[in-house]
Design an enzyme around this catalytic site. Structure first.
Site: not given
Ligand SMILES: [Mg+2]
Length: 231
Positions: A11, A13, A186
């Site tokens: 991923d 961000d 996240d």
């Molecule tokens: Mg993310």
């Protein structure tokens, strides 16, 4: 014992870069795409970025990407070197975009247009997070789309655009096929990626302190991820 080759899905961000007040305000380390190239080389090309951002948006921040990449939650995929990987999903219908625009204007929410979706951000207006989610869920239901909640954001995308399907697509072909996949992410939308990696005999690593249903391991934040990957 034979060594198992790893494939790494990342991923962006909140995983490789810290989340900022607005999507445009992120700080990307210098020469980031070159660093990704080196990591991909070490992994025999088995590295892919899997982001909610569109590919063009990622490249605006990172520079031109030579590694494999899935943008728009997997709705748009490229192999390493730039060749298309599978069909691309259509953009959202204009009527749907118009409804979201009107809502964003009325509620003073930040609307992010994407090539294959649209996101309402509530980072600057945290009290609007719940009504934004309800609005997008209702809209998704009416139009046969999917509402994806994340951290202070809810995004509308086509059904079928999810990070698990992106992992499935990459893992079905060289150079990923037959290797053990690791997904690092996240946010809630990364749970699909973690689950897919488990199905392919690998595992997920959640980043930060969000509780995760599917991840086996945890790293504290983007700095720890970059350090672990020597990125
Ligand atoms: Mg993310």
């Amino acid at each position: 014992m034979a060594r198992v080759a790893l494939a790494v899905f990342l991923d962006f961000d909140g995983t490789l870069v810290e989340i900022a007040e607005t999507p445009g305000a992120i700080k990307v380390p210098g020469s980031f795409s070159a660093r990704l190239d080196l990591l991909s080389d070490r992994l025999g090309g088995r590295l892919a970025l899997v982001s909610g951002r569109g590919i063009e948006d990622l490249e605006n921040h990172c520079g031109a990407l030579a590694v494999a990449v899935a943008g728009s939650h997997g709705a748009d995929r490229r192999m390493a070197g730039g060749g298309r990987h599978g069909p691309s999903l259509d953009p959202l219908p204009p009527a749907v975009i118009a409804e979201i625009e009107a809502f964003a204007l009325r509620e003073v929410l930040d609307l992010e247009r994407k090539p294959h979706g649209a996101a309402l951000h509530s980072r600057m207006a945290p009290d609007k997070e719940v009504i934004a989610l309800r609005f997008m869920e209702a809209l998704a239901q009416r139009h046969g789309l999917n509402a994806k909640p994340g951290k202070k954001v809810v995004e509308l995308v086509h059904r079928g655009a999810d990070k698990g399907r992106a992992v499935d697509a990459f893992m079905s072909a060289p150079p990923f096929i037959g290797t053990q996949p690791v997904f690092i992410g996240d946010d809630l939308t990364d749970e699909d990626g973690f689950a897919a990696c488990r199905r392919w005999g690998g595992f997920g690593i959640v980043v930060g302190d969000r509780p995760s249903e599917q991840a086996l391991y945890r790293l504290s934040g983007p700095a720890a991820v970059r350090q672990w990957l020597q990125l």
